[in-house]
Design an enzyme around this catalytic site. Structure first.
Site, PDB file in Angstrom:
ATOM      1  CD  GLU A  77       7.851  -9.696  -4.613  1.00 31.47           C
ATOM      2  OE1 GLU A  77       7.202  -9.743  -3.548  1.00 31.47           O
ATOM      3  OE2 GLU A  77       7.308  -9.609  -5.721  1.00 31.47           O
TER       4      GLU A  77
ATOM      5  CG  LEU B  29      30.389  -1.615 -21.514  1.00 26.87           C
ATOM      6  CD1 LEU B  29      30.844  -2.846 -20.746  1.00 26.87           C
ATOM      7  CD2 LEU B  29      28.890  -1.693 -21.770  1.00 26.87           C
ATOM      8  N   GLY B  30      32.909   2.099 -19.663  1.00 30.17           N
ATOM      9  CA  GLY B  30      33.148   3.536 -19.697  1.00 30.17           C
ATOM     10  C   GLY B  30      31.889   4.303 -20.061  1.00 30.17           C
TER      11      GLY B  30
ATOM     12  CD  GLU C 115      -2.960  -1.101   2.272  1.00 30.64           C
ATOM     13  OE1 GLU C 115      -3.855  -1.954   2.261  1.00 30.64           O
ATOM     14  OE2 GLU C 115      -2.912  -0.181   3.118  1.00 30.64           O
TER      15      GLU C 115
END
Length: 393
Positions: A372, A347-348, A142
């Site tokens: 969860e 990956l820069g 909620e």
């Protein structure tokens, strides 16, 4: 003495050797489905913040048997927990939103109906949900009550033979496209679950916009305004928080496996990039710091994968405990996020581009970290199990 097989960078510990042929067949079926139906398009969906043709996608998932796949009967596949875990791994290697769709449909909505519903509930809903002809959602969280669901304000009161539900639910996957919702509400008897067709008067769902995570997933707020249900809408076989928490345990188990898939996807991307990206006249994979990052990632993925498989074997033997699932979710989500962030450094600047999956997984895993059960809650579950002392209150 038999000769050791060649070293496989994508399976350095040889975990595939621990799987049965049927396990591998199910895994490979899900992997092909993702490669054909989702992976080529998911970055664009993520960028647009939508999941188009969700019903067609659900029918495809039903066609390969992954919706409610561990359940028996009613059109469900009745697979092992390990096989479900392998499916979750492949689904989340594609995208966490895809695994969430399957998890909410099967481990939450369908599991609740199968475990706690009437025979009429099962016959009415489970075959359609298993086939992907209908979609389900699960209303527990909620706006003001996430980690403390027992304090929910949604309530159901008897009115003659009927039940009347009022309240709000938040962060509900599949909410605005669902045909049926499993809603948990306070009653005079305690917390009860209700099977709510979403075309019932007073039920409304609005999509949550402006998300920066799980963008290729439908997330909604549900409103129940004097939703009138017949007496037999209630799930008869459970009263109290045992019902929703049992369902959450099923979903958490899928996350233990799914996060291994997200981590693997990031690792694959970083490894491929390190082999081909050149700086200072040679591939960056030849530099010690890059190799250290890759080695650390491979080690943690292997450990997480073995942990997931161990818990799956225990679950299939009927021996897994909720605290053990908390071990798995706490560790594997935490390590998957660390791996995604490490892959991004390899990956820069390209690491922030949706041309690669890494930034998408990074963002998605921030949601997986908290849904969860947050990492804090799982830490306290384990702490209570270790000490016998309740630190929740």
């Amino acid at each position: 003495m038999a000769k050791a097989p060649a070293f496989d960078p994508m399976d350095p510990l040889g975990i595939d050797d621990l799987l049965d042929p049927e396990d591998k067949a199910i895994r490979d079926t899900v992997r092909r489905f993702c490669a054909d139906r989702v992976t080529p398009y998911v970055a664009e969906w993520f960028e647009r913040g939508e999941l188009p043709d969700v019903r067609e996608l659900a029918r495809g998932l039903g066609g390969i048997g992954v919706l409610g796949m561990t359940l028996d009967g009613y059109g469900c596949a009745g697979t092992s927990a390990v096989q479900y875990g392998l499916a979750c791994l492949e689904l989340e290697a594609c995208d966490s939103g895809l695994r969430s769709l399957v998890s909410v449909q099967g481990s939450l909505a369908m599991f609740a109906i199968h475990r706690f519903g009437t025979e009429e509930h099962r016959r009415t809903w489970l075959p359609r949900l298993a086939a992907g002809e209908a979609l389900g959602c699960y209303g527990l969280t909620e706006p003001d009550h996430g980690s403390d669901p027992a304090s929910m304000r949604t309530h159901a009161k008897r009115d003659g033979d009927d039940w009347v539900l009022n309240g709000r639910k938040m962060w509900i996957t599949n909410g605005s496209v669902a045909d049926v919702a499993v809603i948990w509400a306070q009653t005079e008897e305690g917390v009860r679950g209700f099977v709510v067709p979403t075309d019932t008067a007073g039920f409304a769902a609005v999509d949550i916009r402006h998300k920066m995570s799980l963008r290729a997933s439908i997330t909604s707020e549900l409103t129940l305004d004097d939703v009138r249900l017949p007496a037999d809408a209630v799930l008869p076989d459970v009263v109290g928080m045992r019902g929703p928490l049992t369902c959450l345990g099923e979903a958490r188990y899928g996350i233990v496996w799914g996060t291994v898939g997200a981590a693997r996807s990031c690792f694959e991307s970083a490894l491929d990039y390190a082999r081909t990206r050149e700086q200072f006249g040679r591939p960056i994979g030849g530099f010690q710091l890059t190799q250290a990052k890759l080695a650390d990632m491979a080690v943690e993925i292997g450990k997480a994968h073995l942990l997931a498989l161990h818990l799956g074997r225990r679950k299939d033997a009927g021996a897994v405990r909720p605290e053990q699932i908390s071990f798995g979710k706490l560790n594997n989500v935490r390590e998957a996020i660390a791996i995604a962030r490490q892959a991004r450094t390899i990956l820069g600047a390209n690491g922030i581009s949706l041309e690669y999956p890494v930034i998408r997984h990074m963002n998605n895993l921030e949601s997986v970290l908290t849904y969860e059960g947050t990492s804090e809650m799982h830490t306290l579950v384990i702490g209570k199990a270790l000490t016998g002392l309740d630190a929740f209150h």
